[in-house]
Design a protein around this motif. Structure first.
Motif, PDB file in Angstrom:
ATOM      1  N   ALA A  40       0.828  -1.206   0.000  1.00 31.45           N
ATOM      2  CA  ALA A  40       0.000   0.000   0.000  1.00 31.45           C
ATOM      3  C   ALA A  40       0.860   1.252   0.000  1.00 31.45           C
ATOM      4  O   ALA A  40       0.555   2.230  -0.702  1.00 31.45           O
ATOM      5  CB  ALA A  40      -0.932  -0.011   1.209  1.00 31.45           C
ATOM      6  N   CYS A  41       1.937   1.241   0.771  1.00 32.64           N
ATOM      7  CA  CYS A  41       2.841   2.399   0.801  1.00 32.64           C
ATOM      8  C   CYS A  41       3.419   2.666  -0.585  1.00 32.64           C
ATOM      9  O   CYS A  41       3.424   3.808  -1.066  1.00 32.64           O
ATOM     10  CB  CYS A  41       3.970   2.171   1.797  1.00 32.64           C
ATOM     11  N   GLU A  42       3.907   1.608  -1.221  1.00 35.62           N
ATOM     12  CA  GLU A  42       4.517   1.772  -2.549  1.00 35.62           C
ATOM     13  C   GLU A  42       3.492   2.255  -3.563  1.00 35.62           C
ATOM     14  O   GLU A  42       3.768   3.159  -4.371  1.00 35.62           O
ATOM     15  CB  GLU A  42       5.144   0.450  -2.995  1.00 35.62           C
ATOM     16  N   ARG A  43       2.296   1.684  -3.517  1.00 37.29           N
ATOM     17  CA  ARG A  43       1.271   2.047  -4.491  1.00 37.29           C
ATOM     18  C   ARG A  43       0.845   3.503  -4.350  1.00 37.29           C
ATOM     19  O   ARG A  43       0.773   4.243  -5.339  1.00 37.29           O
ATOM     20  CB  ARG A  43       0.053   1.134  -4.330  1.00 37.29           C
ATOM     21  N   VAL A  44       0.558   3.936  -3.110  1.00 39.87           N
ATOM     22  CA  VAL A  44       0.075   5.299  -2.890  1.00 39.87           C
ATOM     23  C   VAL A  44       1.128   6.331  -3.268  1.00 39.87           C
ATOM     24  O   VAL A  44       0.835   7.328  -3.948  1.00 39.87           O
ATOM     25  CB  VAL A  44      -0.361   5.490  -1.421  1.00 39.87           C
ATOM     26  N   ILE A  45       2.369   6.103  -2.868  1.00 37.28           N
ATOM     27  CA  ILE A  45       3.418   7.087  -3.145  1.00 37.28           C
ATOM     28  C   ILE A  45       3.722   7.146  -4.642  1.00 37.28           C
ATOM     29  O   ILE A  45       3.935   8.237  -5.206  1.00 37.28           O
ATOM     30  CB  ILE A  45       4.673   6.768  -2.310  1.00 37.28           C
ATOM     31  N   GLN A  46       3.698   6.003  -5.310  1.00 35.74           N
ATOM     32  CA  GLN A  46       3.910   5.987  -6.761  1.00 35.74           C
ATOM     33  C   GLN A  46       2.732   6.631  -7.494  1.00 35.74           C
ATOM     34  O   GLN A  46       2.926   7.462  -8.392  1.00 35.74           O
ATOM     35  CB  GLN A  46       4.114   4.547  -7.254  1.00 35.74           C
ATOM     36  N   ASP A  47       1.501   6.243  -7.109  1.00 34.64           N
ATOM     37  CA  ASP A  47       0.318   6.747  -7.803  1.00 34.64           C
ATOM     38  C   ASP A  47       0.160   8.258  -7.647  1.00 34.64           C
ATOM     39  O   ASP A  47      -0.250   8.952  -8.594  1.00 34.64           O
ATOM     40  CB  ASP A  47      -0.947   6.052  -7.292  1.00 34.64           C
ATOM     41  N   ARG A  48       0.488   8.781  -6.456  1.00 35.38           N
ATOM     42  CA  ARG A  48       0.316  10.226  -6.221  1.00 35.38           C
ATOM     43  C   ARG A  48       1.496  11.039  -6.739  1.00 35.38           C
ATOM     44  O   ARG A  48       1.459  12.257  -6.698  1.00 35.38           O
ATOM     45  CB  ARG A  48       0.141  10.494  -4.722  1.00 35.38           C
ATOM     46  N   GLN A  49       2.546  10.358  -7.206  1.00 36.99           N
ATOM     47  CA  GLN A  49       3.745  11.018  -7.750  1.00 36.99           C
ATOM     48  C   GLN A  49       4.263  12.088  -6.786  1.00 36.99           C
ATOM     49  O   GLN A  49       4.503  13.236  -7.166  1.00 36.99           O
ATOM     50  CB  GLN A  49       3.437  11.625  -9.134  1.00 36.99           C
ATOM     51  N   ALA A  50       4.447  11.665  -5.542  1.00 42.28           N
ATOM     52  CA  ALA A  50       4.878  12.599  -4.508  1.00 42.28           C
ATOM     53  C   ALA A  50       6.372  12.884  -4.598  1.00 42.28           C
ATOM     54  O   ALA A  50       7.180  11.996  -4.878  1.00 42.28           O
ATOM     55  CB  ALA A  50       4.549  12.025  -3.136  1.00 42.28           C
ATOM     56  N   ASP A  51       6.724  14.151  -4.347  1.00 39.89           N
ATOM     57  CA  ASP A  51       8.130  14.544  -4.249  1.00 39.89           C
ATOM     58  C   ASP A  51       8.637  14.394  -2.816  1.00 39.89           C
ATOM     59  O   ASP A  51       9.803  14.082  -2.589  1.00 39.89           O
ATOM     60  CB  ASP A  51       8.304  16.007  -4.678  1.00 39.89           C
ATOM     61  N   VAL A  52       7.744  14.656  -1.856  1.00 43.00           N
ATOM     62  CA  VAL A  52       8.105  14.639  -0.447  1.00 43.00           C
ATOM     63  C   VAL A  52       6.984  13.963   0.338  1.00 43.00           C
ATOM     64  O   VAL A  52       5.802  14.186   0.075  1.00 43.00           O
ATOM     65  CB  VAL A  52       8.322  16.069   0.111  1.00 43.00           C
ATOM     66  N   ILE A  53       7.372  13.156   1.318  1.00 42.48           N
ATOM     67  CA  ILE A  53       6.435  12.559   2.260  1.00 42.48           C
ATOM     68  C   ILE A  53       6.746  13.117   3.642  1.00 42.48           C
ATOM     69  O   ILE A  53       7.908  13.106   4.071  1.00 42.48           O
ATOM     70  CB  ILE A  53       6.576  11.021   2.309  1.00 42.48           C
ATOM     71  N   ILE A  54       5.730  13.612   4.354  1.00 48.11           N
ATOM     72  CA  ILE A  54       5.889  13.980   5.758  1.00 48.11           C
ATOM     73  C   ILE A  54       5.095  12.961   6.566  1.00 48.11           C
ATOM     74  O   ILE A  54       3.868  12.900   6.473  1.00 48.11           O
ATOM     75  CB  ILE A  54       5.382  15.402   6.058  1.00 48.11           C
ATOM     76  N   PHE A  95      10.318  13.059   5.482  1.00 47.56           N
ATOM     77  CA  PHE A  95      10.428  13.751   6.758  1.00 47.56           C
ATOM     78  C   PHE A  95       9.620  12.950   7.769  1.00 47.56           C
ATOM     79  O   PHE A  95       8.457  12.632   7.530  1.00 47.56           O
ATOM     80  CB  PHE A  95       9.873  15.180   6.658  1.00 47.56           C
ATOM     81  N   HIS A  96      10.239  12.655   8.912  1.00 47.70           N
ATOM     82  CA  HIS A  96       9.613  11.779   9.904  1.00 47.70           C
ATOM     83  C   HIS A  96       9.661  12.435  11.272  1.00 47.70           C
ATOM     84  O   HIS A  96      10.674  13.042  11.652  1.00 47.70           O
ATOM     85  CB  HIS A  96      10.356  10.430   9.929  1.00 47.70           C
ATOM     86  N   VAL A  97       8.584  12.308  12.039  1.00 39.68           N
ATOM     87  CA  VAL A  97       8.488  12.934  13.360  1.00 39.68           C
ATOM     88  C   VAL A  97       8.655  11.864  14.440  1.00 39.68           C
ATOM     89  O   VAL A  97       7.967  10.850  14.434  1.00 39.68           O
ATOM     90  CB  VAL A  97       7.140  13.658  13.525  1.00 39.68           C
ATOM     91  N   SER A  98       9.591  12.111  15.358  1.00 39.36           N
ATOM     92  CA  SER A  98       9.825  11.198  16.468  1.00 39.36           C
ATOM     93  C   SER A  98       9.582  11.932  17.791  1.00 39.36           C
ATOM     94  O   SER A  98       8.919  12.967  17.810  1.00 39.36           O
ATOM     95  CB  SER A  98      11.237  10.599  16.389  1.00 39.36           C
ATOM     96  N   THR A  99      10.130  11.419  18.886  1.00 40.13           N
ATOM     97  CA  THR A  99       9.678  11.840  20.200  1.00 40.13           C
ATOM     98  C   THR A  99      10.810  11.983  21.210  1.00 40.13           C
ATOM     99  O   THR A  99      11.850  11.309  21.112  1.00 40.13           O
ATOM    100  CB  THR A  99       8.654  10.821  20.748  1.00 40.13           C
ATOM    101  N   ASP A 100      10.577  12.821  22.219  1.00 43.16           N
ATOM    102  CA  ASP A 100      11.493  12.947  23.352  1.00 43.16           C
ATOM    103  C   ASP A 100      11.479  11.703  24.235  1.00 43.16           C
ATOM    104  O   ASP A 100      12.366  11.520  25.070  1.00 43.16           O
ATOM    105  CB  ASP A 100      11.143  14.182  24.191  1.00 43.16           C
TER     106      ASP A 100
END
Length: 285
Positions: A40-54, A95-100
């Motif tokens: 699903a990750c590969e399909r959505v990112i390929q289909d939407r032709q995204a330059d950046v993922i947050i 771009f990925h958000v992590s935690t203290d």
């Protein structure tokens, strides 16, 4: 530039509210993408032709994670691995958000990005595992650790305090856990600065400026709530030790983050948490 914002929580909402005019931002909810499914990750990112993922999606139920370790790691580790693989295949930045919560809270100064992590909870361990996967498989990715996040949208400590202060005759709030409140809108603006200025990959820290205990935070919420007409009357707010409010997950007693390297890399300065809190409260109806 096409940017996919993964997740539907308070940070994702603020990211959509603050998206610069130079990007086309699209929010992708869990119903449209389960990040624990690699195909699903590969399909959505390929289909939407995204330059950046947050990636603003995460398993964040800190106490439930103690009994749901597999579910927490599925999202916070395997989900990140799936996004990294999909982004690599599509040539997209992540771009990925992590935690203290990756730290143990034993420090006596703000944590630097390269300080040794030592999570004390399943949630913290799962987020650290996601960081490790990303740094190994996609070193050009940007990881931003934050903490004590709140927003005018969704459920959070600020809105809970306002509700309880209107309902209860008094409140007890923990005084011996110290960190820094972070307005999700400020974090969103930092992430957009990173996207539009193509900051180098690596590990960064971000919260608002200053230091507070949960007790200090609650007192400020009441003071500003009264000032802005969100509360009708003050109630006593008592400072209590964490031992009086035991939780399944152990939380760091000290989780202030050092943001200096992030300020330099992103070209942004932190704003004091009390000023940010007032700006957020002014947005409430």
């Amino acid at each position: 530039m096409k940017v996919l914002v993964i997740g539907g929580g308070q940070l994702a909402w603020d990211l959509m509210q603050t998206a610069p005019s130079t990007v086309h931002a699209e929010m992708v909810l869990r119903e449209a993408l389960d990040i624990t499914a690699p195909d699903a990750c590969e399909r959505v990112i390929q289909d939407r032709q995204a330059d950046v993922i947050i990636n603003a999606a995460a398993y964040t139920a800190v106490d439930k994670a103690e009994n749901e370790r597999e579910a927490a790691f599925a999202v916070n580790e395997q989900g990140v691995a799936n996004l990294a693989a999909a982004c690599t295949a599509a040539g997209a930045r992540l771009f990925h958000v992590s935690t203290d919560f990756v730290f143990d809270g034993e420090a006596n100064r703000p944590y630097l990005p390269d300080d040794s992590p030592n999570p004390q909870s399943v949630y913290g361990a799962s987020k650290l595992a996601g960081e490790a996967v990303l740094r190994h498989r996609m070193p050009e990715a940007v990881i931003v650790r934050t903490g004590w996040l709140y927003s005018s949208n969704g459920g959070n400590f600020v809105k809970t305090m306002l509700r309880l202060m209107a309902e209860k005759p008094e409140l007890g709030v923990i005084v011996d856990q110290v960190g820094t409140p972070t307005w999700a809108r400020g974090l969103a603006q930092l992430l957009w600065a990173g996207v539009t200025h193509s900051v180098p990959g690596g590990l960064y820290h971000w919260s608002d400026a200053g230091v507070a205990s949960w007790y200090d935070f609650a007192v400020a919420i009441q003071d500003l709530g009264l000032e802005l007409g969100l509360l009708e009357q003050a109630i006593p707010v008592r400072a209590i030790p964490a031992s009086e409010f035991p939780t399944p997950a152990k939380r760091p007693a000290y989780s202030v983050l050092d943001k200096r390297s992030t300020e330099a890399a992103f070209g942004m300065e932190t704003i004091h948490w009390r000023r940010q809190l007032k700006s957020m409260l002014e947005m409430l109806p």
